[in-house]
Design an enzyme around this catalytic site. Structure first.
Site, PDB file in Angstrom:
ATOM      1  CB  CYS A 144       0.719   1.906   4.097  1.00 46.27           C
ATOM      2  SG  CYS A 144      -0.987   1.324   4.067  1.00 46.27           S
TER       3      CYS A 144
ATOM      4  CB  CYS B 107      -0.912  -0.074   1.230  1.00 41.34           C
ATOM      5  SG  CYS B 107      -1.499   1.500   1.870  1.00 41.34           S
TER       6      CYS B 107
END
Ligand SMILES: [Zn+2]
Length: 149
Positions: A77, A74
């Site tokens: 993230c 991700c």
């Protein structure tokens, strides 16, 4: 804190040997060591927590815990990862910062309904107190500041 005996016990897994240690977060500056392998318990950075130690480390923590739910694939993230690294250093001793890899902790991710990552949740006394979804640095900093007073 008026009473020097007041402790802030937290049970954390040693990042080196996986042994669970009970450490006093309030004395993070004393650089506590793992009782098993004598390596330092690193409290000025996020600790990795998974399905098997989430309850004991997060829900039973005497200190508030900021948990970063993320996944390696991700992109956003990674921005939250830098943010929580900073927060862990800024609030060392007052706030525990933890990271949960949602791919490796499906039970915890399911229990808290993590449908979108990054998600950051503040836990107090075993209960969810605040939640931030997506990259919301100002909000996450505010949550951390308020929690570590
Ligand atoms: Zn150890």
């Amino acid at each position: 804190m008026t009473n020097p005996q007041v402790l802030s016990p937290v049970t954390l897994r040693c990042q080196f040997c996986d042994t669970c240690n009970r450490v006093d977060l309030a004395r993070a500056a004393d650089r506590p060591k793992c009782g098993e392998c004598s390596k330092p318990m690193l409290l000025d950075r996020p600790v990795k927590v998974s399905d098997d130690d989430f309850d004991v480390s997060i829900l039973e923590s005497a200190a508030p815990v900021l948990v970063d739910f993320y996944a390696d694939w991700c992109g956003p993230c990674k921005m939250v990862a830098s943010l929580v690294d900073e927060i862990a250093q800024e609030h060392v001793g007052k706030l525990l910062v933890a990271k949960v890899d949602t791919d490796r902790a499906p039970k915890v991710a399911g229990r808290y309904g993590i449908h979108s990552i990054p998600t950051v949740i503040l836990f107090r006394d075993g209960e969810e107190a605040e939640r931030s979804v997506g990259f919301e640095p100002d909000r996450v900093r505010a949550i951390a500041r308020e929690a570590s007073v």
